[in-house]
Design an enzyme around this catalytic site. Structure first.
Site, PDB file in Angstrom:
ATOM      1  N   GLU A   1       0.888  -1.235   0.011  1.00  0.00           N
ATOM      2  CA  GLU A   1      -0.094   0.027   0.173  1.00  0.00           C
ATOM      3  C   GLU A   1       0.843   1.285  -0.055  1.00  0.00           C
ATOM      4  OE1 GLU A   1      -2.135   3.474   1.625  1.00  0.00           O
ATOM      5  OE2 GLU A   1      -0.444   2.430   2.722  1.00  0.00           O
ATOM      6  N   GLU A   2       2.137   1.248   0.878  1.00  0.00           N
ATOM      7  CA  GLU A   2       2.881   2.477   1.030  1.00  0.00           C
ATOM      8  C   GLU A   2       3.464   2.956  -0.314  1.00  0.00           C
ATOM      9  OE1 GLU A   2       2.720   4.193   3.500  1.00  0.00           O
ATOM     10  OE2 GLU A   2       2.048   2.887   5.138  1.00  0.00           O
TER      11      GLU A   2
ATOM     12  N   ASP B   1      -7.663   1.825   7.699  1.00  0.00           N
ATOM     13  CA  ASP B   1      -6.526   2.477   7.725  1.00  0.00           C
ATOM     14  C   ASP B   1      -6.298   3.612   8.675  1.00  0.00           C
ATOM     15  OD1 ASP B   1      -3.598   3.171   7.013  1.00  0.00           O
ATOM     16  OD2 ASP B   1      -4.199   2.909   4.656  1.00  0.00           O
TER      17      ASP B   1
END
Length: 362
Positions: free
Chosen positions: A217-218, A240
């Site tokens: 995701e990052e 999140d």
């Protein structure tokens, strides 16, 4: 579900083990194994993909599919350049904060195991008092105690080795969880707890539930982008972290106001399907779960965007956990918020019926 405490001794033990294990972007699999081991008693089967996303599935034969999702990766660094003097320069793997680096210990991951190092910084005595330099990507460096480049290479360190911080889990003042990588292994923890509660409370869902712990995701929502094509869900509820904006030097006029301890944060954004969001809000209100609101403009910057715009459009929503000091080694969340996010996802699932389209035109 009652207001009793959700997090028990076993789940706290899992959380600590899960957080303390390094899972940098692109290298998540050891953390995924810990997560899968914990979730295994509560699901019917697992799906995994080439890059390491793990999905626990309840009712895998059901045609209507609902995702609850967090992401498993943490920000990190790569070795980018080794000087003749044996110092290492780095590039980001995700949104690593250059300003917090000086004087931090690091773990450099090599084929021979962990090599320890430190982000060095010139002593205060030696710096130009008239023109102090701030830490920047091109001036922070790692010292592993090697005398030259040759010794670095003998230690197994090379360009491309991934670097993480070794900081571990602590509880601050009895009810604040502090660690690196709360963004967003707290999400993986919370969806795992939802799976546990469904099993322990003997809840039978009328749809397939895909408890999804995505990778990468990052660096651009990549794991979610891949796995949504495999699952092809009808609904996605993503969790999140978001910013606690009540600490110093944050402008609430631009960042909004959200605070740890005040409950889950429910997002407004084009990617958030309005009918699904309203269902979540109604669920919070009817179950007396405290919540906050947040507006996210063009995109949420979370895996919500990847799910929403996949497969011709998937009804998606975002429930966030407020967090202080994001992308540092002392990320901080409130235990009450963690339990209330779990409670809100759990109760929302019980309010979704098989076959719902959430269409604006029905």
């Amino acid at each position: 579900m009652s207001k009793e405490k959700i997090i028990n001794e076993k789940s706290l033990e899992f959380l600590e083990k899960y957080l303390n294990n390094p899972s940098p972007t692109g290298y998540e699999w050891e953390g995924q194994k810990i997560w899968m081991d914990y979730v295994k008693p509560y699901v019917d089967e697992f799906i995994t993909d080439t890059y390491g996303t793990a999905v626990g599935v309840i009712n895998p034969d059901a045609k209507y599919r609902v995702v609850i999702e967090g992401h498993s990766d943490e920000i990190s660094w790569y070795v980018n350049y080794i000087t003749d003097e044996g110092l290492l320069y780095v590039i980001r793997n995700g949104g690593s904060d250059h300003q917090i680096a000086p004087s931090k210990w690091v773990d450099i991951h090599t084929k021979n195991g962990i090599v320890k190092g430190v982000f060095g910084w010139p002593a205060i005595h030696t710096r130009n008092k008239e023109k102090e330099e701030s830490p920047k990507l091109d001036n922070i460096f790692i010292d592993i105690g090697a005398k030259d480049k040759e010794e670095v290479e003998k230690m197994g360190v090379h360009v491309g080795c991934v670097i993480t911080y070794p900081d571990q889990f602590h509880i601050l003042n009895k009810d604040k969880f502090v660690c690196r990588a709360l963004d967003n292994r707290m999400g993986g923890f919370m969806i795992a707890e939802v799976a546990r509660l469904l099993k322990e409370n003997k809840k039978k869902l009328p749809f397939g539930l895909y408890i999804t712990n995505s990778v990468q995701e990052e660096i651009g929502l990549r794991g979610a982008e891949m796995i949504t094509q495999t699952i092809k869900p009808n609904v996605a509820i993503v969790t999140d972290v978001c910013h606690d904006t009540t600490t110093p030097m944050i402008n609430k006029k631009t960042e909004g106001e959200t605070k740890i301890g005040d409950g889950p944060v429910i997002s407004y954004a084009p990617a958030v399907q309005n009918k699904l969001r309203e269902r979540i809000l109604e669920t919070a209100e009817s179950n007396k779960i405290p919540f906050q609101r947040n507006a996210s403009s063009r995109y949420t910057g979370t895996d919500t965007d990847a799910f929403a715009y996949s497969n011709g459009g998937v009804a998606s929503a975002l429930i966030s956990l407020p967090l202080r000091y994001m992308h540092t080694t002392v990320e901080t969340v409130h235990k009450d918020d963690v339990e209330n996010v779990i409670r809100l996802i759990y109760e929302t699932l019980l309010n979704i019926k098989e076959g719902e389209t959430f269409s604006y035109f029905d």
